[in-house]
Design a protein around this motif. Structure first.
Motif, PDB file in Angstrom:
ATOM      1  N   CYS A  17      67.182 -12.563 -58.603  1.00  0.00           N
ATOM      2  CA  CYS A  17      68.121 -13.409 -57.883  1.00  0.00           C
ATOM      3  C   CYS A  17      67.426 -14.604 -57.250  1.00  0.00           C
ATOM      4  O   CYS A  17      68.084 -15.513 -56.793  1.00  0.00           O
ATOM      5  CB  CYS A  17      68.826 -12.590 -56.799  1.00  0.00           C
ATOM      6  N   THR A  18      66.096 -14.581 -57.193  1.00  0.00           N
ATOM      7  CA  THR A  18      65.424 -15.666 -56.498  1.00  0.00           C
ATOM      8  C   THR A  18      64.317 -16.346 -57.277  1.00  0.00           C
ATOM      9  O   THR A  18      63.803 -17.367 -56.838  1.00  0.00           O
ATOM     10  CB  THR A  18      64.811 -15.166 -55.179  1.00  0.00           C
ATOM     11  N   TYR A 327      68.115 -21.135 -49.504  1.00  0.00           N
ATOM     12  CA  TYR A 327      68.597 -19.819 -49.902  1.00  0.00           C
ATOM     13  C   TYR A 327      68.667 -18.906 -48.680  1.00  0.00           C
ATOM     14  O   TYR A 327      67.755 -18.887 -47.849  1.00  0.00           O
ATOM     15  CB  TYR A 327      67.644 -19.214 -50.943  1.00  0.00           C
ATOM     16  N   ASP A 337      73.509 -16.922 -50.412  1.00  0.00           N
ATOM     17  CA  ASP A 337      72.742 -16.523 -51.581  1.00  0.00           C
ATOM     18  C   ASP A 337      73.496 -16.916 -52.844  1.00  0.00           C
ATOM     19  O   ASP A 337      74.488 -17.652 -52.782  1.00  0.00           O
ATOM     20  CB  ASP A 337      72.422 -15.027 -51.531  1.00  0.00           C
ATOM     21  N   CYS A 338      73.025 -16.434 -54.008  1.00  0.00           N
ATOM     22  CA  CYS A 338      73.593 -16.906 -55.267  1.00  0.00           C
ATOM     23  C   CYS A 338      75.082 -16.590 -55.391  1.00  0.00           C
ATOM     24  O   CYS A 338      75.883 -17.449 -55.778  1.00  0.00           O
ATOM     25  CB  CYS A 338      72.809 -16.342 -56.446  1.00  0.00           C
ATOM     26  N   THR A 357      77.329  -9.996 -56.849  1.00  0.00           N
ATOM     27  CA  THR A 357      77.271 -10.381 -58.252  1.00  0.00           C
ATOM     28  C   THR A 357      77.821  -9.310 -59.179  1.00  0.00           C
ATOM     29  O   THR A 357      78.559  -9.614 -60.124  1.00  0.00           O
ATOM     30  CB  THR A 357      75.825 -10.709 -58.664  1.00  0.00           C
ATOM     31  N   TYR A 394      76.005 -14.509 -65.491  1.00  0.00           N
ATOM     32  CA  TYR A 394      75.393 -13.429 -64.712  1.00  0.00           C
ATOM     33  C   TYR A 394      74.261 -12.780 -65.490  1.00  0.00           C
ATOM     34  O   TYR A 394      74.374 -12.492 -66.681  1.00  0.00           O
ATOM     35  CB  TYR A 394      76.427 -12.352 -64.365  1.00  0.00           C
ATOM     36  N   HIS A 398      71.897 -11.820 -60.264  1.00  0.00           N
ATOM     37  CA  HIS A 398      71.915 -13.277 -60.102  1.00  0.00           C
ATOM     38  C   HIS A 398      73.110 -13.874 -60.826  1.00  0.00           C
ATOM     39  O   HIS A 398      73.610 -13.318 -61.812  1.00  0.00           O
ATOM     40  CB  HIS A 398      70.616 -13.878 -60.637  1.00  0.00           C
ATOM     41  N   HIS A 414      72.386 -23.330 -59.262  1.00  0.00           N
ATOM     42  CA  HIS A 414      72.360 -21.979 -58.692  1.00  0.00           C
ATOM     43  C   HIS A 414      71.459 -21.958 -57.472  1.00  0.00           C
ATOM     44  O   HIS A 414      70.639 -22.853 -57.258  1.00  0.00           O
ATOM     45  CB  HIS A 414      71.911 -20.945 -59.733  1.00  0.00           C
ATOM     46  N   VAL A 416      68.460 -20.463 -55.979  1.00  0.00           N
ATOM     47  CA  VAL A 416      67.327 -19.802 -56.620  1.00  0.00           C
ATOM     48  C   VAL A 416      66.054 -20.048 -55.821  1.00  0.00           C
ATOM     49  O   VAL A 416      65.869 -21.110 -55.233  1.00  0.00           O
ATOM     50  CB  VAL A 416      67.174 -20.306 -58.078  1.00  0.00           C
TER      51      VAL A 416
END
Length: 464
Positions: A17-18, A327, A337-338, A357, A394, A398, A414, A416
């Motif tokens: 996710c990051t 973020y 967040d995402c 997500t 997806y 994420h 996004h 990230v």
């Protein structure tokens, strides 16, 4: 964003996710270190100009409203507060709490990367007070008075799953915004926290952020008209010493606040309202009860009399309003967040989405194409080729918004943490972003052997 207790056991999902891993020597390497991105691409107009019919309405207001109703009727991650209470049994309340209040089985660290003592964690668990839930729970109802964190446990203690992972707060779940309605179903042992059910999440919140009122008043608030919808990333009401509870109050994208019906020639909190909208905001009285207070929002700020039309141009414009925002796991650090990012973008157009997500990617109400191990690389590339601007892509943990194509490369926007990629010489490089970013999609990697494309679990399209 997934529930942190689940993610700690599989940190790879959280890192997905990051951190984006890219390997493409053909893409340019600007001084920023963000591969394949030039300054012109940081404007929404750059991408909107590529669209054939950017202002075509994708769903009418009636269609969106109908989809939202189906969402609350059928999606198990969403909660229709009209159907909650006023009386609940112990088992239901305990089930909601146990779902979120699960202590990780791995050591948690404090802000200084030191282990948090077991006694401290045990005290936090005791504060949940599961044994204090009565056989029959009488729900109370309230409105959120300011942006506030939703927590997995009734504590403000910051805990992290490993050294240097301060962007992953173990007890942070999500956030509530001014005017959000909640059902209060339990109180912590120390009396400082409510366990609440909101339309998109059930978790712990500081009781000081909730004004408790009559059920009908709380549930009717969101439907009042006329109103303003916040279409900027973050707005603030006018400063006022006369009403500090609503002075410079932050309102995030998608927040809907009814207007106060007051004479237009009378001052509001010591200031004339003629160049502002007069909002009717909930405030918490000294006894915790719900009151309402007018507050001014300047007309020059980015708000609208209704939700924006759902168009590709608006999706792009709204997403770019967050460009460069830090973020924030579960809306930490005054960010998002995402999954919070994409849901807030779509919320400004009236579209309700699940918080996390996993729930977004498989909602029974949204149109999605699911991918399994049976889908080969060619099938996934074909899906990318058929993607439309605004589609949500997806991978585990994420989500990205598809922006379109540039020089034969698909691009996304996004939230990230960073990019790892091989430069033209084949050397592995890392660029930290930790913000809402524009990046190429191909050939991003989760690992040396797994590309983002081959990790795609779902592509969601918001359409009738």
């Amino acid at each position: 964003m997934q529930i942190m207790a689940r993610v700690i056991g599989s940190l790879a999902l959280a890192l997905a996710c990051t951190y984006a891993f890219a390997q493409n020597a053909a893409l340019p390497m600007p001084p920023s270190g963000v591969i394949g991105v030039q300054d012109a691409m940081l404007s929404p107009d750059y991408w909107i100009a590529k669209l054939h019919a950017p202002d075509t309405v994708l769903m009418s207001r009636a269609q969106i409203d109908a989809q939202n109703r189906r969402m609350f009727d059928t999606d198990p991650s969403m909660y229709d507060l009209q159907r909650i209470g006023p009386t609940l049994n112990r088992a239901q309340v305990a089930s909601w709490i146990r779902k979120v209040s699960r202590m990780p089985d791995k050591t948690l660290l404090d802000e200084h990367d030191q282990p948090i003592p077991a006694a401290t964690l045990n005290a936090i668990v005791s504060n949940v007070a599961l044994d204090q839930i009565p056989a029959q729970v009488t729900a109370r109802y309230g409105l959120t008075v300011h942006r506030v964190s939703l927590r997995s446990f009734p504590t403000k203690l910051r805990a992290f799953p490993g050294k240097g992972l301060q962007d992953f707060e173990a007890f942070q779940e999500s956030a509530l915004f001014p005017g959000d309605p909640v059902a209060i179903v339990h109180t912590s042992l120390d009396g400082q926290w409510f366990f609440i059910v909101s339309p998109r999440y059930a978790a712990w919140v500081e009781s000081s952020a909730i004004a408790v009122g009559h059920r009908d008043d709380v549930l009717a608030y969101a439907a009042k008209a006329p109103y303003r919808v916040v279409t900027g990333d973050k707005l603030r009401t006018v400063y006022t010493p006369e009403a500090p509870d609503v002075s410079e109050l932050q309102l995030d994208m998608g927040t809907r606040i009814p207007l106060a019906q007051l004479p237009p020639d009378q001052p509001v909190n010591g200031e004339g309202p003629y160049e502002s909208w007069t909002l009717n905001l909930p405030v918490r009285a000294s006894d915790g009860s719900l009151r309402f207070q007018p507050a001014l929002l300047q007309r020059k700020l980015d708000s609208n009399a209704d939700y924006l039309p759902l168009t590709q141009a608006n999706i792009v414009r709204q997403a770019f309003k967050f460009l460069g925002e830090r973020y924030g796991w579960g809306h930490l650090y005054n960010g998002r967040d995402c999954s919070g990012f994409v849901s807030d973008v779509y919320r400004s157009m009236g579209v309700q989405m699940p918080r996390n997500t996993g729930d977004q990617s498989r909602s029974p109400v949204l149109h999605f194409r699911a991918f399994t191990d049976q889908d080969d690389h060619a099938a996934r590339m074909q899906a990318i080729a058929e993607a439309q601007v605004g589609d949500l892509i997806y991978i585990p943990g994420h989500v990205m918004i598809f922006l379109g194509w540039n020089d034969g490369q698909p691009y996304v926007i996004h939230d990230v943490g960073g990019l790892v990629f091989r430069d033209a010489g084949g050397k592995m490089r890392w660029t930290k972003t930790n913000e809402v970013s524009v990046t190429p999609l191909l050939p991003l990697l989760i690992s040396d052997k797994l590309s983002y494309v081959d990790a795609i679990t779902s592509i969601v399209r918001i359409r009738p």
